[in-house]
Design an enzyme around this catalytic site. Structure first.
Site, mmCIF file in Angstrom:
data_model
loop_
_atom_site.group_PDB
_atom_site.id
_atom_site.type_symbol
_atom_site.label_atom_id
_atom_site.label_comp_id
_atom_site.label_asym_id
_atom_site.label_seq_id
_atom_site.Cartn_x
_atom_site.Cartn_y
_atom_site.Cartn_z
ATOM 1 C CB SER A 15 -1.079 -0.074 1.352
ATOM 2 O OG SER A 15 -0.206 -0.135 2.343
ATOM 3 C CD GLU A 17 0.659 7.689 5.267
ATOM 4 O OE1 GLU A 17 0.121 6.615 5.812
ATOM 5 O OE2 GLU A 17 1.051 8.722 5.972
ATOM 6 N N GLY A 108 -4.348 12.006 16.295
ATOM 7 C CA GLY A 108 -3.817 13.054 15.710
ATOM 8 C C GLY A 108 -3.006 13.467 16.796
ATOM 9 C CG ASP A 109 1.147 14.450 16.295
ATOM 10 O OD1 ASP A 109 1.142 13.471 17.119
ATOM 11 O OD2 ASP A 109 1.694 13.945 15.091
ATOM 12 C CB ALA A 124 -6.965 6.379 18.365
ATOM 13 C CE1 TYR A 144 2.656 6.342 16.429
ATOM 14 C CE2 TYR A 144 1.152 4.977 17.750
ATOM 15 C CZ TYR A 144 1.182 6.107 16.760
ATOM 16 O OH TYR A 144 0.308 7.008 16.473
ATOM 17 C CE LYS A 164 -4.265 2.817 18.806
ATOM 18 N NZ LYS A 164 -3.592 3.623 18.075
ATOM 19 C CD GLN A 175 5.435 7.080 12.767
ATOM 20 O OE1 GLN A 175 5.678 7.233 11.609
ATOM 21 N NE2 GLN A 175 4.658 8.091 13.508
ATOM 22 C CD GLN A 211 12.309 14.756 4.076
ATOM 23 O OE1 GLN A 211 12.852 13.778 3.591
ATOM 24 N NE2 GLN A 211 11.440 15.511 3.789
ATOM 25 C CG PHE A 215 9.976 12.975 8.979
ATOM 26 C CD1 PHE A 215 9.542 14.211 8.770
ATOM 27 C CD2 PHE A 215 10.222 12.312 7.583
ATOM 28 C CE1 PHE A 215 8.572 14.752 7.666
ATOM 29 C CE2 PHE A 215 9.497 12.695 6.341
ATOM 30 C CZ PHE A 215 9.134 13.944 6.390
ATOM 31 C CG HIS A 263 1.082 1.912 4.831
ATOM 32 N ND1 HIS A 263 -0.103 1.923 3.904
ATOM 33 C CD2 HIS A 263 1.342 3.188 5.276
ATOM 34 C CE1 HIS A 263 -0.413 3.159 4.000
ATOM 35 N NE2 HIS A 263 0.103 3.841 5.103
HETATM 36 C C1 LIG Z 1 0.267 5.135 9.997
HETATM 37 C C2 LIG Z 1 -0.120 6.270 10.581
HETATM 38 C C3 LIG Z 1 -0.697 7.179 10.050
HETATM 39 C C4 LIG Z 1 -0.942 8.495 10.591
HETATM 40 N N1 LIG Z 1 -1.412 9.331 9.938
HETATM 41 C C5 LIG Z 1 -1.861 10.558 10.571
HETATM 42 C C6 LIG Z 1 -2.644 11.531 9.867
HETATM 43 O O1 LIG Z 1 -3.248 11.435 8.695
HETATM 44 N N2 LIG Z 1 -2.790 12.819 10.428
HETATM 45 C C7 LIG Z 1 -2.254 13.049 11.731
HETATM 46 O O2 LIG Z 1 -2.639 14.243 12.120
HETATM 47 N N3 LIG Z 1 -1.743 12.005 12.327
HETATM 48 C C8 LIG Z 1 -1.397 11.050 11.637
HETATM 49 N N4 LIG Z 1 -0.531 10.114 12.270
HETATM 50 C C9 LIG Z 1 0.097 10.445 13.728
HETATM 51 C C10 LIG Z 1 -0.784 10.275 14.771
HETATM 52 O O3 LIG Z 1 -2.121 10.967 14.730
HETATM 53 C C11 LIG Z 1 0.086 10.677 16.001
HETATM 54 O O4 LIG Z 1 0.916 9.643 16.425
HETATM 55 C C12 LIG Z 1 -0.708 10.745 17.469
HETATM 56 O O5 LIG Z 1 -0.088 11.306 18.295
HETATM 57 C C13 LIG Z 1 -1.273 9.557 18.040
HETATM 58 O O6 LIG Z 1 -2.407 8.671 17.579
HETATM 59 P P1 LIG Z 1 -2.983 7.313 17.649
HETATM 60 O O7 LIG Z 1 -4.178 7.178 16.874
HETATM 61 O O8 LIG Z 1 -1.884 6.407 17.776
HETATM 62 O O9 LIG Z 1 -3.412 7.935 19.312
HETATM 63 P P2 LIG Z 1 -3.928 6.927 20.398
HETATM 64 O O10 LIG Z 1 -4.081 5.699 20.187
HETATM 65 O O11 LIG Z 1 -4.996 7.632 20.958
HETATM 66 O O12 LIG Z 1 -2.595 7.251 21.495
HETATM 67 C C14 LIG Z 1 -2.144 8.434 21.823
HETATM 68 C C15 LIG Z 1 -1.309 8.673 23.075
HETATM 69 O O13 LIG Z 1 -2.297 8.269 24.259
HETATM 70 C C16 LIG Z 1 -1.835 7.084 24.709
HETATM 71 N N5 LIG Z 1 -3.193 6.492 25.347
HETATM 72 C C17 LIG Z 1 -4.009 5.720 24.463
HETATM 73 N N6 LIG Z 1 -5.293 5.571 24.920
HETATM 74 C C18 LIG Z 1 -5.205 6.026 26.199
HETATM 75 C C19 LIG Z 1 -5.829 5.640 27.358
HETATM 76 N N7 LIG Z 1 -7.254 5.220 27.339
HETATM 77 N N8 LIG Z 1 -5.518 6.248 28.387
HETATM 78 C C20 LIG Z 1 -4.451 7.236 28.559
HETATM 79 N N9 LIG Z 1 -3.379 7.155 27.495
HETATM 80 C C21 LIG Z 1 -3.812 6.738 26.234
HETATM 81 C C22 LIG Z 1 -1.239 6.376 23.764
HETATM 82 O O14 LIG Z 1 -0.182 5.552 24.508
HETATM 83 C C23 LIG Z 1 -0.360 7.432 23.067
HETATM 84 O O15 LIG Z 1 0.738 7.811 23.782
HETATM 85 C C24 LIG Z 1 -0.209 8.785 11.779
HETATM 86 C C25 LIG Z 1 0.451 7.979 12.524
HETATM 87 C C26 LIG Z 1 0.653 6.470 11.867
HETATM 88 C C27 LIG Z 1 1.442 5.550 12.657
#
Ligand SMILES: Cc1cc2nc3c(=O)[nH]c(=O)nc-3n(C[C@H](O)[C@H](O)[C@H](O)COP(=O)(O)OP(=O)(O)OC[C@H]3O[C@@H](n4cnc5c(N)ncnc54)[C@H](O)[C@@H]3O)c2cc1C
Length: 282
Positions: A15, A17, A108-109, A124, A144, A164, A175, A211, A215, A263
């Site tokens: 795939s 991206e 998201g960040d 998430a 991750y 999740k 990642q 770069q 990242f 990916h």
């Molecule tokens: C393949 C891939 C694609 C991505 N695409 C994008 C994109 O298109 N746009 C974008 O903005 N970002 C993107 N990201 C980055 C991602 O949004 C960030 O890494 C973000 O900080 C975490 O997202 P997550 O979905 O993993 O969050 P989560 O799974 O919610 O985790 C976020 C943090 O919270 C912690 N956590 C989770 N659940 C809990 C809980 N119940 N209680 C306490 N702590 C918790 C986790 O350990 C982690 O540290 C992508 C990352 C990857 C790996």
């Protein structure tokens, strides 16, 4: 087509991206890239959601274009940041109407000073659960291999990954990483937490050391010191060769270990991904 169904019948997926170009003049680059990479018959392509929801409409637009103009199987990224239940439903409705089957559900960040309390979805897993209950998408989640930068330990992070999965995540995309040992260790721990869904490896070659340092600084991955030594002080052309060759070897080892998917983070360019796929004979 649902990615979960593809993964049920295929040993390994390929795939790509892409991100939605912000400027019209950059769209041609993406058109060219898609035109080259579609010849490698990707199982799906994914379209990112700009940080803080900055590309919201463009992400939807490009997701639809991938399907309607290029007959590709798209997955739209969607983040908790900048989303409400209402906005998620709106997007889901558009995707469903257009026959899009896949969403990568992310937190998201968090932009600086962002008010987390005001979010309909804080993590998430909550977005995954909401989508699963109301809609009929195949849902992917992020993983991750070196731990998420905000989490206290890899095991804690995997505990949350399990949430999740329990909420409805059907596959994991990781990642980027450069040390396969870290990926294999991640897979072992994932198994220990009884996570049984496919884990697809995120691949990004180093084409520019500066770069990539930026990242990895943001996403918590690391570059092996041996690879840094090989890249330091090299010309752009030599760095490209080393980066692509390293990625080919990395992917070869992953394939030999029966990875469920590769990916590629293309950054909307085709050269490196094409060269890696050619090197792998895919
Ligand atoms: C393949 C891939 C694609 C991505 N695409 C994008 C994109 O298109 N746009 C974008 O903005 N970002 C993107 N990201 C980055 C991602 O949004 C960030 O890494 C973000 O900080 C975490 O997202 P997550 O979905 O993993 O969050 P989560 O799974 O919610 O985790 C976020 C943090 O919270 C912690 N956590 C989770 N659940 C809990 C809980 N119940 N209680 C306490 N702590 C918790 C986790 O350990 C982690 O540290 C992508 C990352 C990857 C790996």
């Amino acid at each position: 087509m649902k990615i979960s169904e593809i993964l049920n019948r295929k040993a390994m997926t390929i795939s790509f991206e892409f991100f939605p170009p912000k400027k019209v003049e950059n769209e041609q680059t993406l058109f060219n890239t898609i035109n080259v990479l579609k010849d490698y018959s990707p199982d799906f392509v994914s379209i990112t959601y700009g940080a803080g929801g900055s590309t919201k409409d463009k992400t939807v637009e490009w997701t639809l274009r991938m399907k309607n103009e290029y007959s590709l199987n798209p997955m739209m990224h969607l983040t908790c940041v900048a989303s409400t239940k209402e906005s998620v439903d709106k997007v889901a409705e558009i995707l469903e109407l257009n026959g899009i089957d896949n969403i990568l559900a992310l937190r998201g960040d968090l932009p600086e000073g962002f008010e987390v309390k005001s979010m309909d979805f804080k993590y998430a897993y909550q977005l995954v659960g909401y989508l699963k209950d109301k809609w009929n998408f195949s849902i992917g989640v992020a993983g991750y291999p070196e731990g998420h930068p905000e989490s206290s330990s890899l095991d804690k992070d995997i505990e949350y990954l399990k949430m999740k999965v329990d909420a409805g995540g059907e596959f994991v995309i990781t990642q980027l990483f450069f040390d396969n040992g870290k990926f294999f260790n991640f897979l072992d721990r994932v198994e220990k937490f009884h996570i049984e869904i496919p884990v697809l490896a995120g691949v990004m070659p180093i084409l520019s050391l500066s770069q990539m340092r930026r990242f990895v600084g943001m996403c918590g991955a690391t570059i092996p010191s041996e690879l840094i030594s090989r890249l330091e002080g090299k010309t752009k052309e030599d760095m490209y060769k080393i980066g692509v060759e390293y990625a080919i070897n990395q992917c070869r080892e992953l394939i030999d270990s029966k990875v469920r998917g590769l990916h590629f983070y293309t950054l909307n360019k085709y050269n490196a991904t094409k060269d890696i796929l050619e090197g792998l004979n895919i």
